[in-house]
Design a protein around this motif. Structure first.
Motif, PDB file in Angstrom:
ATOM      1  N   MET A   1       0.822  -1.196   0.000  1.00  0.00           N
ATOM      2  CA  MET A   1       0.000   0.000   0.000  1.00  0.00           C
ATOM      3  C   MET A   1       0.865   1.258   0.000  1.00  0.00           C
ATOM      4  SD  MET A   1      -3.061   0.917  -0.072  1.00  0.00           S
ATOM      5  CE  MET A   1      -4.137   2.199   0.307  1.00  0.00           C
ATOM      6  N   LYS A   2       1.948   1.242   0.785  1.00  0.00           N
ATOM      7  CA  LYS A   2       2.836   2.401   0.843  1.00  0.00           C
ATOM      8  C   LYS A   2       3.529   2.611  -0.504  1.00  0.00           C
ATOM      9  CE  LYS A   2       3.853   2.509   5.757  1.00  0.00           C
ATOM     10  NZ  LYS A   2       4.887   2.469   6.780  1.00  0.00           N
ATOM     11  N   LYS A   3       3.874   1.504  -1.163  1.00  0.00           N
ATOM     12  CA  LYS A   3       4.516   1.624  -2.470  1.00  0.00           C
ATOM     13  C   LYS A   3       3.571   2.253  -3.482  1.00  0.00           C
ATOM     14  CE  LYS A   3       7.762  -2.184  -2.059  1.00  0.00           C
ATOM     15  NZ  LYS A   3       8.212  -3.465  -2.612  1.00  0.00           N
ATOM     16  N   LEU A   4       2.315   1.887  -3.435  1.00  0.00           N
ATOM     17  CA  LEU A   4       1.325   2.439  -4.349  1.00  0.00           C
ATOM     18  C   LEU A   4       1.161   3.937  -4.132  1.00  0.00           C
ATOM     19  CD1 LEU A   4      -0.804   1.973  -6.547  1.00  0.00           C
ATOM     20  CD2 LEU A   4      -2.452   1.510  -4.725  1.00  0.00           C
ATOM     21  N   ILE A   5       1.115   4.364  -2.886  1.00  0.00           N
ATOM     22  CA  ILE A   5       0.984   5.790  -2.568  1.00  0.00           C
ATOM     23  C   ILE A   5       2.225   6.550  -3.044  1.00  0.00           C
ATOM     24  CG2 ILE A   5       0.835   7.475  -0.688  1.00  0.00           C
ATOM     25  CD1 ILE A   5      -0.964   5.448   0.769  1.00  0.00           C
ATOM     26  N   CYS A   6       3.405   5.980  -2.850  1.00  0.00           N
ATOM     27  CA  CYS A   6       4.645   6.629  -3.294  1.00  0.00           C
ATOM     28  C   CYS A   6       4.693   6.747  -4.820  1.00  0.00           C
ATOM     29  CB  CYS A   6       5.858   5.852  -2.794  1.00  0.00           C
ATOM     30  SG  CYS A   6       6.117   6.007  -1.023  1.00  0.00           S
ATOM     31  N   VAL A   7       4.253   5.703  -5.516  1.00  0.00           N
ATOM     32  CA  VAL A   7       4.243   5.734  -6.976  1.00  0.00           C
ATOM     33  C   VAL A   7       3.239   6.783  -7.476  1.00  0.00           C
ATOM     34  CG1 VAL A   7       3.626   4.395  -9.030  1.00  0.00           C
ATOM     35  CG2 VAL A   7       5.034   3.366  -7.248  1.00  0.00           C
ATOM     36  N   LEU A   8       2.063   6.849  -6.881  1.00  0.00           N
ATOM     37  CA  LEU A   8       1.070   7.848  -7.276  1.00  0.00           C
ATOM     38  C   LEU A   8       1.562   9.269  -7.000  1.00  0.00           C
ATOM     39  CD1 LEU A   8      -2.295   6.187  -6.186  1.00  0.00           C
ATOM     40  CD2 LEU A   8      -1.444   6.543  -8.496  1.00  0.00           C
ATOM     41  N   PHE A   9       2.214   9.450  -5.855  1.00  0.00           N
ATOM     42  CA  PHE A   9       2.755  10.766  -5.505  1.00  0.00           C
ATOM     43  C   PHE A   9       3.842  11.191  -6.503  1.00  0.00           C
ATOM     44  CE2 PHE A   9       5.619  13.543  -3.025  1.00  0.00           C
ATOM     45  CZ  PHE A   9       4.720  14.561  -2.758  1.00  0.00           C
ATOM     46  N   ALA A  10       4.702  10.247  -6.877  1.00  0.00           N
ATOM     47  CA  ALA A  10       5.750  10.541  -7.864  1.00  0.00           C
ATOM     48  C   ALA A  10       5.140  10.861  -9.226  1.00  0.00           C
ATOM     49  CB  ALA A  10       6.712   9.370  -7.971  1.00  0.00           C
ATOM     50  N   ALA A  11       4.087  10.156  -9.594  1.00  0.00           N
ATOM     51  CA  ALA A  11       3.419  10.424 -10.875  1.00  0.00           C
ATOM     52  C   ALA A  11       2.788  11.809 -10.889  1.00  0.00           C
ATOM     53  CB  ALA A  11       2.365   9.355 -11.142  1.00  0.00           C
ATOM     54  N   VAL A  12       2.161  12.187  -9.781  1.00  0.00           N
ATOM     55  CA  VAL A  12       1.544  13.516  -9.686  1.00  0.00           C
ATOM     56  C   VAL A  12       2.621  14.596  -9.771  1.00  0.00           C
ATOM     57  CG1 VAL A  12       0.293  15.089  -8.147  1.00  0.00           C
ATOM     58  CG2 VAL A  12      -0.517  12.753  -8.468  1.00  0.00           C
ATOM     59  N   LEU A  13       3.744  14.403  -9.100  1.00  0.00           N
ATOM     60  CA  LEU A  13       4.843  15.379  -9.177  1.00  0.00           C
ATOM     61  C   LEU A  13       5.402  15.465 -10.591  1.00  0.00           C
ATOM     62  CD1 LEU A  13       6.859  14.840  -5.870  1.00  0.00           C
ATOM     63  CD2 LEU A  13       5.418  16.763  -6.504  1.00  0.00           C
ATOM     64  N   GLY A  14       5.517  14.340 -11.259  1.00  0.00           N
ATOM     65  CA  GLY A  14       6.005  14.344 -12.639  1.00  0.00           C
ATOM     66  C   GLY A  14       5.076  15.086 -13.575  1.00  0.00           C
ATOM     67  N   ILE A  15       3.788  14.860 -13.417  1.00  0.00           N
ATOM     68  CA  ILE A  15       2.805  15.551 -14.252  1.00  0.00           C
ATOM     69  C   ILE A  15       2.831  17.050 -13.975  1.00  0.00           C
ATOM     70  CG2 ILE A  15       0.321  15.830 -14.671  1.00  0.00           C
ATOM     71  CD1 ILE A  15       0.082  12.784 -14.300  1.00  0.00           C
ATOM     72  N   CYS A  16       2.951  17.423 -12.719  1.00  0.00           N
ATOM     73  CA  CYS A  16       3.028  18.850 -12.367  1.00  0.00           C
ATOM     74  C   CYS A  16       4.283  19.494 -12.963  1.00  0.00           C
ATOM     75  CB  CYS A  16       3.011  19.035 -10.861  1.00  0.00           C
ATOM     76  SG  CYS A  16       1.412  18.668 -10.116  1.00  0.00           S
ATOM     77  N   ALA A  17       5.382  18.763 -12.969  1.00  0.00           N
ATOM     78  CA  ALA A  17       6.624  19.297 -13.542  1.00  0.00           C
ATOM     79  C   ALA A  17       6.492  19.511 -15.045  1.00  0.00           C
ATOM     80  CB  ALA A  17       7.782  18.364 -13.234  1.00  0.00           C
ATOM     81  N   VAL A  18       5.799  18.595 -15.709  1.00  0.00           N
ATOM     82  CA  VAL A  18       5.609  18.734 -17.150  1.00  0.00           C
ATOM     83  C   VAL A  18       4.737  19.939 -17.461  1.00  0.00           C
ATOM     84  CG1 VAL A  18       4.514  17.674 -19.170  1.00  0.00           C
ATOM     85  CG2 VAL A  18       5.984  16.318 -17.686  1.00  0.00           C
ATOM     86  N   PHE A  19       3.650  20.126 -16.734  1.00  0.00           N
ATOM     87  CA  PHE A  19       2.764  21.254 -16.998  1.00  0.00           C
ATOM     88  C   PHE A  19       3.335  22.564 -16.498  1.00  0.00           C
ATOM     89  CE2 PHE A  19      -0.443  17.839 -17.384  1.00  0.00           C
ATOM     90  CZ  PHE A  19      -0.853  18.147 -18.660  1.00  0.00           C
ATOM     91  N   ALA A  20       4.215  22.552 -15.517  1.00  0.00           N
ATOM     92  CA  ALA A  20       4.840  23.783 -15.047  1.00  0.00           C
ATOM     93  C   ALA A  20       5.771  24.346 -16.104  1.00  0.00           C
ATOM     94  CB  ALA A  20       5.594  23.535 -13.749  1.00  0.00           C
ATOM     95  N   ALA A  21       6.422  23.478 -16.874  1.00  0.00           N
ATOM     96  CA  ALA A  21       7.323  23.922 -17.937  1.00  0.00           C
ATOM     97  C   ALA A  21       6.550  24.333 -19.181  1.00  0.00           C
ATOM     98  CB  ALA A  21       8.295  22.805 -18.277  1.00  0.00           C
ATOM     99  N   ASP A  22       5.226  24.274 -19.106  1.00  0.00           N
ATOM    100  CA  ASP A  22       4.382  24.554 -20.249  1.00  0.00           C
ATOM    101  C   ASP A  22       4.089  26.044 -20.420  1.00  0.00           C
ATOM    102  OD1 ASP A  22       2.932  23.619 -22.460  1.00  0.00           O
ATOM    103  OD2 ASP A  22       1.060  23.795 -21.335  1.00  0.00           O
ATOM    104  N   SER A  23       4.529  26.884 -19.481  1.00  0.00           N
ATOM    105  CA  SER A  23       4.234  28.310 -19.604  1.00  0.00           C
ATOM    106  C   SER A  23       5.517  29.132 -19.600  1.00  0.00           C
ATOM    107  CB  SER A  23       3.317  28.763 -18.470  1.00  0.00           C
ATOM    108  OG  SER A  23       3.988  28.673 -17.245  1.00  0.00           O
ATOM    109  N   TYR A  24       5.448  30.249 -20.295  1.00  0.00           N
ATOM    110  CA  TYR A  24       6.567  31.168 -20.393  1.00  0.00           C
ATOM    111  C   TYR A  24       6.091  32.555 -20.006  1.00  0.00           C
ATOM    112  CZ  TYR A  24       9.094  27.604 -23.002  1.00  0.00           C
ATOM    113  OH  TYR A  24       9.731  26.443 -23.376  1.00  0.00           O
ATOM    114  N   SER A  25       7.001  33.318 -19.447  1.00  0.00           N
ATOM    115  CA  SER A  25       6.714  34.695 -19.107  1.00  0.00           C
ATOM    116  C   SER A  25       7.456  35.592 -20.093  1.00  0.00           C
ATOM    117  CB  SER A  25       7.178  34.991 -17.682  1.00  0.00           C
ATOM    118  OG  SER A  25       7.002  36.352 -17.384  1.00  0.00           O
ATOM    119  N   VAL A  26       6.786  36.615 -20.599  1.00  0.00           N
ATOM    120  CA  VAL A  26       7.394  37.527 -21.561  1.00  0.00           C
ATOM    121  C   VAL A  26       8.276  38.505 -20.790  1.00  0.00           C
ATOM    122  CG1 VAL A  26       6.965  39.257 -23.322  1.00  0.00           C
ATOM    123  CG2 VAL A  26       5.434  37.300 -23.103  1.00  0.00           C
TER     124      VAL A  26
END
Length: 137
Positions: A1-26
């Motif tokens: 169960m702990k492994k599943l939570i850690c994997v989900l948390f890592a996936a959420v962080l990865g997705i957030c990192a991908v979308f954070a790099a999706d914007s630029y400031s002029v």
């Protein structure tokens, strides 16, 4: 169960990192730079504005756009049109033409260097007539 939570948390962080790099400031705008707000509707880009990497921009003659993102500042030069993602990728690649770089002698139109005698051109020449000739109408 702990492994599943850690994997989900890592996936959420990865997705957030991908979308954070999706914007630029002029950071700065010089000249006329426009972005497509809606299909067929173009608006001016202003300093401090946030743009997504999928935004289509168009820089006019003598225009420069400096964007600030997670990877640093990127400069998009004049006469460019496309998505920010594609333009920043080509700008970061550093592939630009320089004067007298990469050209070899006789590289025009597949000319051979072994027996090339120059490029033929059209010219006119005097026929050697000494006096004016009458015109036939």
């Amino acid at each position: 169960m702990k492994k599943l939570i850690c994997v989900l948390f890592a996936a959420v962080l990865g997705i957030c990192a991908v979308f954070a790099a999706d914007s630029y400031s002029v950071k700065s705008v010089t000249g006329k730079v426009m972005y497509e707000a809606a299909p067929g509707e173009w608006k001016n880009v202003t300093a401090g504005q946030k743009l997504s990497s999928s935004a289509v921009i168009n820089t006019s003659l003598d225009a420069v756009l400096v964007l600030s993102g997670d990877t640093g500042d990127v400069t998009i030069k004049a006469m460019q049109k496309g998505t920010i993602q594609s333009l920043t990728a080509s700008a970061a690649g550093g592939k630009s033409l320089k004067k007298n770089k990469g050209l070899k002698k006789n590289s025009i139109a597949g000319a051979s260097t072994s027996n090339s005698k120059g490029v033929p051109t059209a010219s006119t020449r005097s026929t050697g007539l000494k006096e004016d000739q009458p015109w036939d109408d």
